[in-house]
Design an enzyme around this catalytic site. Structure first.
Site, PDB file in Angstrom:
ATOM      1  N   ARG A 168      -2.104  -6.555  -8.582  1.00 33.53           N
ATOM      2  CA  ARG A 168      -1.317  -7.386  -8.347  1.00 33.53           C
ATOM      3  C   ARG A 168      -1.177  -8.641  -9.115  1.00 33.53           C
ATOM      4  O   ARG A 168      -0.138  -8.843  -9.993  1.00 33.53           O
ATOM      5  CB  ARG A 168      -1.289  -7.944  -6.931  1.00 33.53           C
TER       6      ARG A 168
ATOM      7  N   LYS B 111     -17.970  -6.495   8.155  1.00 28.83           N
ATOM      8  CA  LYS B 111     -16.687  -7.145   8.256  1.00 28.83           C
ATOM      9  C   LYS B 111     -16.121  -6.987   9.663  1.00 28.83           C
ATOM     10  O   LYS B 111     -16.304  -5.875  10.095  1.00 28.83           O
ATOM     11  CB  LYS B 111     -15.724  -6.577   7.251  1.00 28.83           C
TER      12      LYS B 111
ATOM     13  N   SER C  48      -2.866  -7.792   3.029  1.00 32.17           N
ATOM     14  CA  SER C  48      -3.131  -7.533   4.481  1.00 32.17           C
ATOM     15  C   SER C  48      -3.366  -9.129   4.950  1.00 32.17           C
ATOM     16  O   SER C  48      -2.940  -9.430   6.009  1.00 32.17           O
ATOM     17  CB  SER C  48      -4.129  -6.860   4.755  1.00 32.17           C
TER      18      SER C  48
ATOM     19  N   HIS D 291       0.751  -1.344  -0.035  1.00 32.73           N
ATOM     20  CA  HIS D 291      -0.031   0.066  -0.128  1.00 32.73           C
ATOM     21  C   HIS D 291       0.789   1.131  -0.012  1.00 32.73           C
ATOM     22  O   HIS D 291       0.615   2.330  -0.785  1.00 32.73           O
ATOM     23  CB  HIS D 291      -0.832   0.031   1.220  1.00 32.73           C
TER      24      HIS D 291
HETATM   25  N1  LIG Z   1       0.966  -5.236  -2.749  1.00 30.81           N
HETATM   26  C1  LIG Z   1       0.287  -4.636  -3.431  1.00 30.81           C
HETATM   27  N2  LIG Z   1       0.599  -4.106  -4.438  1.00 30.81           N
HETATM   28  C2  LIG Z   1      -0.239  -3.321  -5.284  1.00 30.81           C
HETATM   29  N3  LIG Z   1      -1.484  -2.921  -4.838  1.00 30.81           N
HETATM   30  C3  LIG Z   1      -1.885  -3.462  -3.612  1.00 30.81           C
HETATM   31  C4  LIG Z   1      -1.091  -4.223  -2.775  1.00 30.81           C
HETATM   32  N4  LIG Z   1      -1.903  -4.643  -1.748  1.00 30.81           N
HETATM   33  C5  LIG Z   1      -2.956  -4.115  -1.906  1.00 30.81           C
HETATM   34  N5  LIG Z   1      -2.982  -3.273  -2.898  1.00 30.81           N
HETATM   35  C6  LIG Z   1      -4.167  -2.501  -3.491  1.00 30.81           C
HETATM   36  O1  LIG Z   1      -4.611  -1.824  -2.277  1.00 30.81           O
HETATM   37  C7  LIG Z   1      -5.822  -1.538  -2.478  1.00 30.81           C
HETATM   38  C8  LIG Z   1      -6.655  -1.661  -1.185  1.00 30.81           C
HETATM   39  O2  LIG Z   1      -6.578  -3.071  -0.873  1.00 30.81           O
HETATM   40  P1  LIG Z   1      -6.930  -3.541   0.315  1.00 30.81           P
HETATM   41  O3  LIG Z   1      -7.165  -2.923   1.471  1.00 30.81           O
HETATM   42  O4  LIG Z   1      -8.021  -4.851   0.286  1.00 30.81           O
HETATM   43  O5  LIG Z   1      -5.418  -4.522   0.809  1.00 30.81           O
HETATM   44  P2  LIG Z   1      -5.125  -5.998   0.567  1.00 30.81           P
HETATM   45  O6  LIG Z   1      -3.831  -6.300   0.717  1.00 30.81           O
HETATM   46  O7  LIG Z   1      -5.702  -6.674  -0.718  1.00 30.81           O
HETATM   47  O8  LIG Z   1      -6.015  -6.711   1.750  1.00 30.81           O
HETATM   48  P3  LIG Z   1      -6.948  -7.965   1.678  1.00 30.81           P
HETATM   49  O9  LIG Z   1      -5.896  -9.020   1.892  1.00 30.81           O
HETATM   50  O10 LIG Z   1      -7.640  -7.723   3.132  1.00 30.81           O
HETATM   51  O11 LIG Z   1      -7.689  -7.948   0.675  1.00 30.81           O
HETATM   52  C9  LIG Z   1      -6.616  -2.413  -3.843  1.00 30.81           C
HETATM   53  O12 LIG Z   1      -6.552  -1.925  -4.838  1.00 30.81           O
HETATM   54  C10 LIG Z   1      -5.396  -3.355  -3.796  1.00 30.81           C
HETATM   55  O13 LIG Z   1      -5.275  -3.915  -5.060  1.00 30.81           O
HETATM   56  C1  LIG Z   2     -14.125  -0.846  -0.054  1.00 27.23           C
HETATM   57  C2  LIG Z   2     -13.769  -1.096  -1.514  1.00 27.23           C
HETATM   58  C3  LIG Z   2     -12.917   0.104  -2.213  1.00 27.23           C
HETATM   59  C4  LIG Z   2     -13.116  -2.478  -1.752  1.00 27.23           C
HETATM   60  O1  LIG Z   2     -11.857  -2.260  -0.772  1.00 27.23           O
HETATM   61  P1  LIG Z   2     -10.772  -3.561  -0.714  1.00 27.23           P
HETATM   62  O2  LIG Z   2     -10.006  -3.909  -1.915  1.00 27.23           O
HETATM   63  O3  LIG Z   2     -10.019  -3.488   0.417  1.00 27.23           O
HETATM   64  O4  LIG Z   2     -11.579  -4.807  -0.496  1.00 27.23           O
HETATM   65  C5  LIG Z   2     -15.016  -1.447  -2.281  1.00 27.23           C
HETATM   66  O5  LIG Z   2     -15.580  -2.503  -2.022  1.00 27.23           O
HETATM   67  C6  LIG Z   2     -16.123  -0.007  -2.311  1.00 27.23           C
HETATM   68  O6  LIG Z   2     -15.801   0.958  -2.914  1.00 27.23           O
HETATM   69  N1  LIG Z   2     -17.051  -0.306  -1.344  1.00 27.23           N
HETATM   70  C7  LIG Z   2     -17.866   1.056  -0.976  1.00 27.23           C
HETATM   71  C8  LIG Z   2     -19.487   0.688  -1.380  1.00 27.23           C
HETATM   72  C9  LIG Z   2     -19.433   0.961  -2.964  1.00 27.23           C
HETATM   73  O7  LIG Z   2     -18.899   1.970  -3.481  1.00 27.23           O
HETATM   74  N2  LIG Z   2     -19.713  -0.057  -3.855  1.00 27.23           N
HETATM   75  C10 LIG Z   2     -19.741   0.379  -5.121  1.00 27.23           C
HETATM   76  C11 LIG Z   2     -18.630  -0.018  -6.007  1.00 27.23           C
HETATM   77  S1  LIG Z   2     -18.011  -1.858  -5.814  1.00 27.23           S
HETATM   78 MG   LIG Z   3      -7.836  -6.569  -0.963  1.00 25.10          MG
END
Ligand SMILES: Nc1ncnc2c1ncn2[C@@H]1O[C@H](COP(=O)(O)OP(=O)(O)OP(=O)(O)O)[C@@H](O)[C@H]1O
Ligand SMILES: CC(C)(COP(=O)(O)O)[C@@H](O)C(=O)NCCC(=O)NCCS
Ligand SMILES: [Mg+2]
Length: 192
Positions: free
Chosen positions: A89, A40, A127, A16
């Site tokens: 990713r 969640k 995460s 991130h």
């Molecule tokens: N290592 C990474 N490289 C590039 N983008 C990332 C990376 N980790 C997360 N993201 C991007 O950050 C945004 C927010 O992701 P999110 O908070 O779901 O994290 P996550 O690591 O995917 O967590 P989870 O495992 O809970 O889904 C998404 O667009 C995701 O693709």
């Molecule tokens: C929270 C998130 C950005 C996804 O985040 P995540 O990658 O951490 O799962 C997406 O589910 C979202 O925008 N949720 C808010 C509700 C919404 O706008 N839904 C319509 C688009 S899918």
């Molecule tokens: Mg994710």
């Protein structure tokens, strides 16, 4: 131009941080926002995650950290942002991200989703992976900022003392030990 970087960030990882740093070079302002999802059960509260993100991005001058509940496009409109920033990713990310981008476009035509490809070093990092490693006593020092790693160790230590702050060579021993143990039935796990 303002970009919103929405997500769960439970917790923030180096993957991130990398996206935020690169986004900051492309946009005037990046608003990292935790999307609150009442259905969640996260590991960290919204307040804890905000603190973790603030601490992880203090070297960047054009970052803001926030949270909201509702539609992301409504939040973007309220913040006068025209861009949603997301990371990609693997192929499975692409499917879900494309669907999300198209959905958001139907909700608000003026919004654009900009994807940044993951940096090679972080292509495996999520995460969920971090939480899984820490849950079984492994070290996450190389995956998240130091203060976040400490929060994670503290969190899992209160669930299982053997999973606290592993330092080599004990980490490998702890991991082996924990992998042979049945999961605790007394402490509920957060929903991933
Ligand atoms: N290592 C990474 N490289 C590039 N983008 C990332 C990376 N980790 C997360 N993201 C991007 O950050 C945004 C927010 O992701 P999110 O908070 O779901 O994290 P996550 O690591 O995917 O967590 P989870 O495992 O809970 O889904 C998404 O667009 C995701 O693709
Ligand atoms: C929270 C998130 C950005 C996804 O985040 P995540 O990658 O951490 O799962 C997406 O589910 C979202 O925008 N949720 C808010 C509700 C919404 O706008 N839904 C319509 C688009 S899918
Ligand atoms: Mg994710």
């Amino acid at each position: 131009m303002i970009a919103i970087y929405p997500g769960s960030f439970d917790p923030i990882t180096f993957g991130h941080v990398d996206i935020i740093e690169r986004g900051c070079k492309l946009f005037d302002r990046v608003i990292v926002t935790i999307v609150r999802n009442p259905s969640k059960v996260p590991l960290f509260t919204v307040e804890e995650r905000i603190e973790q993100i603030l601490c992880s991005t203090k070297h960047l001058s054009n970052v803001e950290v926030d949270s909201f509940e509702g539609l992301t496009v409504n939040y973007a409109k309220m913040r006068q942002a025209k861009v949603l920033l997301r990371g990609l990713r693997v192929l499975t990310d692409f499917e879900m991200e494309l669907q999300m981008a198209h959905t958001n476009k139907t909700l608000l035509g003026e919004i654009e989703t900009v994807f940044l490809a993951t940096s090679n070093a972080y292509s495996f990092l999520s995460s969920s992976v971090v939480k899984e490693i820490a849950k079984f006593g492994g070290s996450v020092d190389h995956l998240v900022p130091k203060h976040v790693a400490l929060d994670i160790y503290k969190c899992y230590a209160s669930r299982n003392p053997l999973a606290s702050n592993p330092t080599p060579p004990d980490a490998a021993l702890r991991t082996n030990y924990l992998s042979t143990q049945p999961p605790s039935e007394t402490t509920p796990e957060p929903q991933e």
